[in-house]
Design a protein around this motif. Structure first.
Motif, PDB file in Angstrom:
ATOM      1  N   THR A 125      -4.230   6.854  -2.277  1.00 43.01           N
ATOM      2  CA  THR A 125      -3.735   5.590  -1.744  1.00 43.01           C
ATOM      3  C   THR A 125      -3.872   4.539  -2.827  1.00 43.01           C
ATOM      4  N   VAL A 126      -2.797   3.778  -3.054  1.00 41.57           N
ATOM      5  CA  VAL A 126      -2.804   2.711  -4.050  1.00 41.57           C
ATOM      6  C   VAL A 126      -2.497   1.407  -3.333  1.00 41.57           C
ATOM      7  N   HIS A 127      -3.377   0.420  -3.508  1.00 42.90           N
ATOM      8  CA  HIS A 127      -3.173  -0.919  -2.968  1.00 42.90           C
ATOM      9  C   HIS A 127      -2.794  -1.828  -4.121  1.00 42.90           C
ATOM     10  N   GLY A 128      -1.789  -2.662  -3.917  1.00 44.89           N
ATOM     11  CA  GLY A 128      -1.387  -3.576  -4.971  1.00 44.89           C
ATOM     12  C   GLY A 128      -1.122  -4.967  -4.435  1.00 44.89           C
ATOM     13  N   THR A 149       0.865  -1.180   0.000  1.00 41.65           N
ATOM     14  CA  THR A 149       0.000   0.000   0.000  1.00 41.65           C
ATOM     15  C   THR A 149       0.899   1.225   0.000  1.00 41.65           C
TER      16      THR A 149
END
Length: 70
Positions: free
Chosen positions: A21-24, A9
């Motif tokens: 916010t980027v979740h991967g 994250t």
């Protein structure tokens, strides 16, 4: 060398200053971690064990010297 976590994250800001916010997971998680390493001034070589790092750098130097010869 242990693998990267499969989840990541990242928090940041867009061009207007709004929080993002980027979740991967999977490959995206690895890419996010890789890019965060660059922001911290780290390269792939920095994560290698000392012997492997020296081997890669020695090969790089040899190739540079060979390319410099007429």
């Amino acid at each position: 060398m242990p693998g990267r976590p499969d989840l990541a994250t990242c928090h940041g800001f867009d061009l207007t200053g709004a929080p993002v916010t980027v979740h991967g997971t999977g490959v995206l998680a690895r890419c996010l971690q890789h890019e965060c390493d660059h922001l911290d001034g780290m390269l792939y070589l920095d994560r290698l064990p000392a012997a492997a790092r020296e081997a890669v750098l020695a090969e790089f130097r040899e190739r540079q010297e060979a390319a410099a010869q007429p």
